[in-house]
Design an enzyme around this catalytic site. Sequence first.
Site, PDB file in Angstrom:
ATOM      1  N   GLY A 130      -6.950   4.878   6.222  1.00  0.00           N
ATOM      2  CA  GLY A 130      -6.304   5.418   5.040  1.00  0.00           C
ATOM      3  C   GLY A 130      -7.261   5.917   3.982  1.00  0.00           C
TER       4      GLY A 130
ATOM      5  N   HIS B   9      -2.207   2.676   3.303  1.00  0.00           N
ATOM      6  CA  HIS B   9      -2.012   1.542   4.217  1.00  0.00           C
ATOM      7  C   HIS B   9      -0.514   1.244   4.242  1.00  0.00           C
ATOM      8  CE1 HIS B   9      -6.165   1.321   2.782  1.00  0.00           C
ATOM      9  NE2 HIS B   9      -6.464   0.673   3.894  1.00  0.00           N
TER      10      HIS B   9
ATOM     11  N   GLU C  92      -1.410   4.789   8.626  1.00  0.00           N
ATOM     12  CA  GLU C  92      -1.253   3.435   9.158  1.00  0.00           C
ATOM     13  C   GLU C  92      -2.054   3.345  10.462  1.00  0.00           C
ATOM     14  OE1 GLU C  92      -1.059  -0.113  10.038  1.00  0.00           O
ATOM     15  OE2 GLU C  92      -0.125   0.452   8.125  1.00  0.00           O
TER      16      GLU C  92
ATOM     17  N   SER D 158       6.957  -0.040   0.869  1.00  0.00           N
ATOM     18  CA  SER D 158       6.716   1.013  -0.119  1.00  0.00           C
ATOM     19  C   SER D 158       6.956   2.433   0.412  1.00  0.00           C
ATOM     20  CB  SER D 158       5.304   0.880  -0.709  1.00  0.00           C
ATOM     21  OG  SER D 158       4.348   0.615   0.280  1.00  0.00           O
TER      22      SER D 158
ATOM     23  N   ASP E 258      -2.919   0.242  -0.822  1.00  0.00           N
ATOM     24  CA  ASP E 258      -2.373  -1.103  -0.659  1.00  0.00           C
ATOM     25  C   ASP E 258      -2.942  -1.762   0.600  1.00  0.00           C
ATOM     26  OD1 ASP E 258      -0.794  -3.364  -0.746  1.00  0.00           O
ATOM     27  OD2 ASP E 258       1.013  -2.361  -0.022  1.00  0.00           O
TER      28      ASP E 258
END
Length: 257
Positions: free
Chosen positions: A138, A42, A115, A97, A158
């Site tokens: 994801g 993500h 994404e 990140s 995430d």
Amino acid sequence: MLSYQHIYHAGNLADVHKHALLAWMLSYLTRKDKPLSYLETHAGRALYDLAAAEATKTGEAAQGIARVADWFAADDPYMQVMHQTSETHGINAYPGSPLVADLLLRDGDRITLAELHPQERAALQHTLPTAQVHQTDGFALAHAKLPPTPRRGLMLIDPSYEVKSDYDDIPRHIRKYARAWNVGIIALWYPILTSNAHASMLKTLANNHPDALRSEVRFPPARTGHGMVGSGLFVIRPPFGLAERAANLKTRFDQLK
């Protein structure tokens, strides 16, 4: 769901916790002269403007990285990434990140990102043109890509947790990921909420992966009524030294008022 955009929360205290430990792990992994894979389920847009209206609206960055940057020495991997980002993109830029990973990894390493949000994906590809960027779910991408090549490496999970079933589904996903990629470091970020929504998920994860590292920090809510009061990172196969690094960071968070 496609409503979540991290620009409203970029640079908050949860990001500081997550990105400081991620940067340390990637720096540790790149000490060895062997290629590695980085996967993220993500990813977001990778680069955020903390002076943007969305970021200033919530004030989370002001309570986050702007408040605690002096926790980190200049040679800390997280701070090195911050300095590189500022030099390239301006003083108000903050690395998500994927950009943290891109700045710490080497030419022979491989970055694969998912994404689902179309605008976020487009911004992500623009920021990281050489990364493999997929506009897809994801969790599904991770099932399809594991084990990666090179086999050595790290995956960050995430999600936004807007999909409430994530709390039930994530332990099942991670159990399969850990079996498929039996040498990989798998890191899950999760919010610590006043609702305690994360508790059942963490209990299952701890039962399934008793040797994992669980790093949790607490902090005051960013604003009145905000439900997130902490940040957690659950790391399967944590690299040597991460527990000490996480404990030192927790000491810093414990001093927040």
